[in-house]
Scaffold this motif. Structure first.
Motif, PDB file in Angstrom:
ATOM      1  N   SER A   1      40.720  32.321  48.615  1.00  0.00           N
ATOM      2  CA  SER A   1      39.789  32.763  47.586  1.00  0.00           C
ATOM      3  C   SER A   1      40.491  33.712  46.646  1.00  0.00           C
ATOM      4  O   SER A   1      41.359  34.476  47.063  1.00  0.00           O
ATOM      5  CB  SER A   1      38.591  33.480  48.219  1.00  0.00           C
ATOM      6  OG  SER A   1      37.848  32.584  48.997  1.00  0.00           O
ATOM      7  N   GLY A   2      40.094  33.663  45.397  1.00  0.00           N
ATOM      8  CA  GLY A   2      40.629  34.586  44.416  1.00  0.00           C
ATOM      9  C   GLY A   2      39.849  35.882  44.417  1.00  0.00           C
ATOM     10  O   GLY A   2      38.915  36.073  45.192  1.00  0.00           O
ATOM     11  N   ALA A   3      40.218  36.755  43.519  1.00  0.00           N
ATOM     12  CA  ALA A   3      39.522  38.028  43.379  1.00  0.00           C
ATOM     13  C   ALA A   3      38.168  37.812  42.710  1.00  0.00           C
ATOM     14  O   ALA A   3      37.957  36.821  42.026  1.00  0.00           O
ATOM     15  CB  ALA A   3      40.371  38.983  42.547  1.00  0.00           C
ATOM     16  N   ALA A   4      37.262  38.735  42.914  1.00  0.00           N
ATOM     17  CA  ALA A   4      35.964  38.684  42.244  1.00  0.00           C
ATOM     18  C   ALA A   4      36.143  39.169  40.808  1.00  0.00           C
ATOM     19  O   ALA A   4      36.769  40.197  40.571  1.00  0.00           O
ATOM     20  CB  ALA A   4      34.951  39.542  42.982  1.00  0.00           C
ATOM     21  N   HIS A   5      35.622  38.411  39.857  1.00  0.00           N
ATOM     22  CA  HIS A   5      35.735  38.739  38.436  1.00  0.00           C
ATOM     23  C   HIS A   5      34.347  38.882  37.836  1.00  0.00           C
ATOM     24  O   HIS A   5      33.418  38.177  38.223  1.00  0.00           O
ATOM     25  CB  HIS A   5      36.480  37.639  37.680  1.00  0.00           C
ATOM     26  CG  HIS A   5      37.894  37.449  38.123  1.00  0.00           C
ATOM     27  ND1 HIS A   5      38.908  38.299  37.767  1.00  0.00           N
ATOM     28  CD2 HIS A   5      38.454  36.503  38.913  1.00  0.00           C
ATOM     29  CE1 HIS A   5      40.041  37.887  38.300  1.00  0.00           C
ATOM     30  NE2 HIS A   5      39.794  36.792  39.004  1.00  0.00           N
ATOM     31  N   ASP A   6      34.220  39.783  36.865  1.00  0.00           N
ATOM     32  CA  ASP A   6      32.942  39.960  36.181  1.00  0.00           C
ATOM     33  C   ASP A   6      32.596  38.755  35.313  1.00  0.00           C
ATOM     34  O   ASP A   6      31.430  38.419  35.150  1.00  0.00           O
ATOM     35  CB  ASP A   6      32.971  41.217  35.313  1.00  0.00           C
ATOM     36  CG  ASP A   6      33.009  42.486  36.160  1.00  0.00           C
ATOM     37  OD1 ASP A   6      32.498  42.459  37.288  1.00  0.00           O
ATOM     38  OD2 ASP A   6      33.557  43.487  35.673  1.00  0.00           O
ATOM     39  N   GLN A   7      33.606  38.118  34.748  1.00  0.00           N
ATOM     40  CA  GLN A   7      33.388  36.971  33.870  1.00  0.00           C
ATOM     41  C   GLN A   7      33.752  35.672  34.597  1.00  0.00           C
ATOM     42  O   GLN A   7      34.772  35.603  35.277  1.00  0.00           O
ATOM     43  CB  GLN A   7      34.251  37.092  32.610  1.00  0.00           C
ATOM     44  CG  GLN A   7      34.000  38.347  31.812  1.00  0.00           C
ATOM     45  CD  GLN A   7      32.616  38.343  31.201  1.00  0.00           C
ATOM     46  OE1 GLN A   7      32.113  37.303  30.770  1.00  0.00           O
ATOM     47  NE2 GLN A   7      31.990  39.502  31.158  1.00  0.00           N
ATOM     48  N   LYS A   8      32.925  34.663  34.420  1.00  0.00           N
ATOM     49  CA  LYS A   8      33.202  33.370  35.034  1.00  0.00           C
ATOM     50  C   LYS A   8      34.497  32.774  34.484  1.00  0.00           C
ATOM     51  O   LYS A   8      35.239  32.103  35.207  1.00  0.00           O
ATOM     52  CB  LYS A   8      32.034  32.415  34.797  1.00  0.00           C
ATOM     53  CG  LYS A   8      32.172  31.115  35.560  1.00  0.00           C
ATOM     54  CD  LYS A   8      30.935  30.258  35.419  1.00  0.00           C
ATOM     55  CE  LYS A   8      31.085  28.976  36.215  1.00  0.00           C
ATOM     56  NZ  LYS A   8      29.919  28.115  36.091  1.00  0.00           N
ATOM     57  N   SER A   9      34.791  33.042  33.228  1.00  0.00           N
ATOM     58  CA  SER A   9      36.015  32.504  32.626  1.00  0.00           C
ATOM     59  C   SER A   9      37.269  33.035  33.323  1.00  0.00           C
ATOM     60  O   SER A   9      38.279  32.331  33.417  1.00  0.00           O
ATOM     61  CB  SER A   9      36.054  32.824  31.138  1.00  0.00           C
ATOM     62  OG  SER A   9      36.037  34.223  30.925  1.00  0.00           O
ATOM     63  N   ASP A  10      37.229  34.263  33.833  1.00  0.00           N
ATOM     64  CA  ASP A  10      38.375  34.812  34.567  1.00  0.00           C
ATOM     65  C   ASP A  10      38.559  34.086  35.899  1.00  0.00           C
ATOM     66  O   ASP A  10      39.683  33.830  36.339  1.00  0.00           O
ATOM     67  CB  ASP A  10      38.201  36.307  34.802  1.00  0.00           C
ATOM     68  CG  ASP A  10      38.241  37.099  33.506  1.00  0.00           C
ATOM     69  OD1 ASP A  10      38.866  36.617  32.534  1.00  0.00           O
ATOM     70  OD2 ASP A  10      37.648  38.194  33.468  1.00  0.00           O
ATOM     71  N   ALA A  11      37.453  33.753  36.565  1.00  0.00           N
ATOM     72  CA  ALA A  11      37.534  32.979  37.801  1.00  0.00           C
ATOM     73  C   ALA A  11      38.042  31.567  37.513  1.00  0.00           C
ATOM     74  O   ALA A  11      38.797  30.993  38.299  1.00  0.00           O
ATOM     75  CB  ALA A  11      36.173  32.923  38.489  1.00  0.00           C
ATOM     76  N   GLU A  12      37.665  31.004  36.370  1.00  0.00           N
ATOM     77  CA  GLU A  12      38.167  29.692  35.977  1.00  0.00           C
ATOM     78  C   GLU A  12      39.673  29.748  35.703  1.00  0.00           C
ATOM     79  O   GLU A  12      40.399  28.801  36.003  1.00  0.00           O
ATOM     80  CB  GLU A  12      37.416  29.183  34.752  1.00  0.00           C
ATOM     81  CG  GLU A  12      35.981  28.808  35.058  1.00  0.00           C
ATOM     82  CD  GLU A  12      35.146  28.551  33.816  1.00  0.00           C
ATOM     83  OE1 GLU A  12      35.596  28.914  32.699  1.00  0.00           O
ATOM     84  OE2 GLU A  12      34.037  28.014  33.961  1.00  0.00           O
ATOM     85  N   ALA A  13      40.150  30.865  35.168  1.00  0.00           N
ATOM     86  CA  ALA A  13      41.589  31.035  34.956  1.00  0.00           C
ATOM     87  C   ALA A  13      42.321  31.089  36.293  1.00  0.00           C
ATOM     88  O   ALA A  13      43.418  30.521  36.434  1.00  0.00           O
ATOM     89  CB  ALA A  13      41.858  32.298  34.147  1.00  0.00           C
ATOM     90  N   ASP A  14      41.729  31.746  37.294  1.00  0.00           N
ATOM     91  CA  ASP A  14      42.305  31.741  38.644  1.00  0.00           C
ATOM     92  C   ASP A  14      42.390  30.321  39.181  1.00  0.00           C
ATOM     93  O   ASP A  14      43.386  29.920  39.770  1.00  0.00           O
ATOM     94  CB  ASP A  14      41.451  32.579  39.605  1.00  0.00           C
ATOM     95  CG  ASP A  14      41.689  34.063  39.494  1.00  0.00           C
ATOM     96  OD1 ASP A  14      42.601  34.471  38.747  1.00  0.00           O
ATOM     97  OD2 ASP A  14      40.963  34.821  40.172  1.00  0.00           O
ATOM     98  N   ARG A  15      41.322  29.550  38.964  1.00  0.00           N
ATOM     99  CA  ARG A  15      41.296  28.162  39.419  1.00  0.00           C
ATOM    100  C   ARG A  15      42.411  27.358  38.773  1.00  0.00           C
ATOM    101  O   ARG A  15      43.152  26.649  39.454  1.00  0.00           O
ATOM    102  CB  ARG A  15      39.946  27.530  39.094  1.00  0.00           C
ATOM    103  CG  ARG A  15      39.878  26.042  39.455  1.00  0.00           C
ATOM    104  CD  ARG A  15      38.706  25.357  38.807  1.00  0.00           C
ATOM    105  NE  ARG A  15      38.869  25.405  37.349  1.00  0.00           N
ATOM    106  CZ  ARG A  15      37.864  25.247  36.506  1.00  0.00           C
ATOM    107  NH1 ARG A  15      36.642  25.046  36.929  1.00  0.00           N
ATOM    108  NH2 ARG A  15      38.085  25.305  35.197  1.00  0.00           N
ATOM    109  N   ASP A  16      42.535  27.483  37.464  1.00  0.00           N
ATOM    110  CA  ASP A  16      43.550  26.717  36.739  1.00  0.00           C
ATOM    111  C   ASP A  16      44.958  27.094  37.192  1.00  0.00           C
ATOM    112  O   ASP A  16      45.804  26.227  37.402  1.00  0.00           O
ATOM    113  CB  ASP A  16      43.394  26.928  35.240  1.00  0.00           C
ATOM    114  CG  ASP A  16      42.069  26.393  34.707  1.00  0.00           C
ATOM    115  OD1 ASP A  16      41.443  25.552  35.399  1.00  0.00           O
ATOM    116  OD2 ASP A  16      41.657  26.823  33.612  1.00  0.00           O
TER     117      ASP A  16
END
Length: 87
Positions: free
Chosen positions: A13-28
């Motif tokens: 799992s990645g870190a928790a991000h306030d913005q969904k776009s930051d989590a999408e960047a982790d995914r990419d």
């Protein structure tokens, strides 16, 4: 609202991000570095991440400590703030 990316194949799992776009960047980034840019075989997802409750517990502990100091010594929070130059 915090979001977190999770890869089911790697079970990471990645870190928790306030913005969904930051989590999408982790995914990419994970897909590129680990899976050659492809979707993992077992899938992955971005979901809501529970906020960390330690922050609230720390604030509560500090407030209880300040109340205890004022009760025992009679020194108020305003006095401490003035001594530290905050007021």
């Amino acid at each position: 609202m915090p979001h977190r990316y999770t890869c089911r194949t790697c079970r990471t799992s990645g870190a928790a991000h306030d913005q969904k776009s930051d989590a999408e960047a982790d995914r990419d980034a994970h897909r590129i570095t680990t899976h050659g840019g492809m979707t993992p075989p077992d899938g992955d997802h971005i979901r809501y991440a529970q906020p960390d409750h330690r922050g609230a517990l720390i604030v509560l502990g500090v407030l209880c400590g300040l109340v205890l100091v004022e009760t025992v010594t009679g020194i108020s929070v305003d006095d401490i703030a003035r001594w530290l130059g905050l007021l």
